[in-house]
Design an enzyme around this catalytic site. Structure first.
Site, short mmCIF file in Angstrom:
data_model
loop_
_atom_site.label_atom_id
_atom_site.label_comp_id
_atom_site.label_asym_id
_atom_site.label_seq_id
_atom_site.Cartn_x
_atom_site.Cartn_y
_atom_site.Cartn_z
N ASP A 128 0.86 -1.24 0.08
CA ASP A 128 -0.03 -0.09 0.16
C ASP A 128 0.93 1.15 0.04
O ASP A 128 2.06 1.21 0.34
CB ASP A 128 -0.99 -0.15 1.27
N ASP A 132 7.65 4.29 -1.31
CA ASP A 132 7.48 3.50 -0.09
C ASP A 132 6.30 2.84 -0.41
O ASP A 132 5.14 3.45 -0.51
CB ASP A 132 7.49 4.61 0.89
N GLU A 183 -0.02 -1.22 5.63
CA GLU A 183 1.03 -0.83 6.42
C GLU A 183 1.17 0.55 7.16
O GLU A 183 1.40 1.12 7.99
CB GLU A 183 2.46 -1.38 5.87
N GLU A 184 0.65 1.29 6.06
CA GLU A 184 0.68 2.71 6.06
C GLU A 184 -0.23 3.37 7.18
O GLU A 184 -0.34 4.45 7.49
CB GLU A 184 0.49 3.59 4.62
#
Length: 417
Positions: free
Chosen positions: A87, A148, A182-183
């Site tokens: 993500d 990222d 994860e974000e």
């Protein structure tokens, strides 16, 4: 021996392909993954893993990708996992990402064409001074890039293909894990560690070339609810106690020159309001509290509550509720029990011809929680910079070094078995 060399532009093409797929997560969603579009990238990854000969690659119902690179050694080697998240951050648009390759960078300002006000300057991006002659990838100025953590995803995929095609490079069993969300702090909420069946892991989600990180913030989330007294504004004298105004007073009373992200660095913690909403009757604020020291983390929460208590005195008929939720803890406690994980990571970076940089993360990774779930997991560099912003960038050459480092880690674990 690790003989990896990049096949012309294959690595950058792999990364660009992933970057163009919108995978933003959504903290307001209650599903897993939080956005269905994350599975689009997951399915692409599974198909690629199957195409290079990894027979067990699959996507589960929660949006996690699992795969195994079989051992090719007679030694008994600990099972190592490499992990990256699919993500991208909700902080900046990830829709219609247009990656741009700036070849042979020479230190000039990089003006992004879709918004000429978005400029990457050497004076503001210090790591650019190490990129002279390299190829820099950015977005076009209206979105984040997604390095990222799609840089990490691309690097792990490159490693998988290399190891499957080069059986003379000896390694133990290797697990691949790609995570959603994860974000928004949910990257390992539904990971199946039994299915993964790894002994140790490395997230590939770091910034500067050569960095390896064994320490993160400890993190809590705090929800503050103010319950005021509502009344018709035409007849509110002596009756109304606006929850919005009480909340505004609380936010204004918090420290401004310390304990806030814009005034802290290195290992200093903070109290950070990230979302507010409400009306006269009830107002809410969500905070993130961070520190490397668990005792200081609790002290910051007490600081917040003391400010709330003091301000609410001016609103005698109002009350408050403070809900604290543990998010993750500093992974150093878990990693210090297995020093070889860091030792092998540092050696792998050196073998790639890089000077290792041991750092602490002013943030967290999936590895923060994995380490406390029984899978010790430091973080190594992926080459991503200026993440969560329109100025996000990555160097193709740094990504190549990350691939070499990951392969080296696999080889070193086999050598020392």
């Amino acid at each position: 021996m690790n003989t990896y060399t990049n096949n012309e532009t294959k690595l950058q093409q792999r990364f660009i392909k992933y970057a163009e797929i919108d995978t933003q997560s959504d903290a307001s969603s209650t599903t897993c993954p939080s956005t269905a579009k994350q599975k689009k990238l997951a399915k692409v990854l599974v198909n690629e893993l199957l195409s290079i000969g990894i027979t067990d690659a699959h996507l589960d119902e929660n949006g996690y990708v699992y795969a195994t690179i079989p051992s090719n050694t007679n030694k008994t080697v600990p099972v190592i996992c490499f992990c990256s998240h699919m993500d991208t951050s909700p902080d900046c648009s990830g829709e219609n990402v247009k990656p741009i390759i700036h070849q042979n960078y020479q230190g000039q300002d990089l003006v992004l064409p879709d918004d000429i006000n978005v400029v990457l300057r050497l004076s503001e991006h210090k790591d650019l001074k190490h990129q002279i002659g390299n190829d820099i990838i950015t977005a076009s100025g209206t979105t984040l890039l997604g390095a990222d953590n799609k840089a990490g995803v691309a690097e792990i995929m490159e490693v998988a293909e290399f190891l499957m095609q080069n059986p003379t490079v000896k390694h133990g069993e290797i697990k691949i894990l790609f995570t959603p969300d994860e974000e928004i702090g949910r990257g390992v909420d539904k990971v199946d560690l039994k299915r993964l069946n790894a002994d140790f892991a490395y997230t590939v989600d770091g910034e500067t070339l050569g960095s390896i990180e064994d320490e993160t913030f400890s993190a809590d989330g705090v929800k503050l609810i103010i319950k005021g007294v509502s009344a018709h504004p035409g007849f509110a004298k002596g009756k109304m106690e606006s929850a919005i105004k009480a909340l505004a007073d609380i936010l204004s009373a918090l420290p401004k020159n310390k304990l806030t992200p814009e005034a802290t660095s290195e290992k200093e913690g903070f109290i950070h309001p990230v979302d507010i909403k409400g009306n006269a009757e009830q107002a809410e604020a969500d905070f993130i509290i961070r520190d490397f020291n668990d005792e200081l983390l609790k002290a910051h929460e007490l600081t917040l509550e003391n400010v709330v208590k003091e301000v609410i005195k001016s609103y005698p008929n109002s009350n408050y509720e403070l809900k604290i939720t543990e998010q993750y803890r500093n992974m150093k406690k878990a990693l210090d029990q297995h020093p070889q994980i860091m030792d092998y990571g540092i050696e792998a970076i050196k073998r790639a011809g890089i000077s290792p940089i041991k750092r602490s993360i002013r943030g967290g990774t999936d590895g923060s929680r994995l380490s406390f779930m029984g899978l010790p997991c430091p973080n190594i560099f992926a080459g991503e910079h200026a993440f969560h912003s329109k100025q996000e960038w990555v160097s193709v050459q740094d990504m190549e070094k990350a691939v070499q480092t990951i392969i080296n880690i696999a080889c070193i674990w086999e050598e020392n078995a």
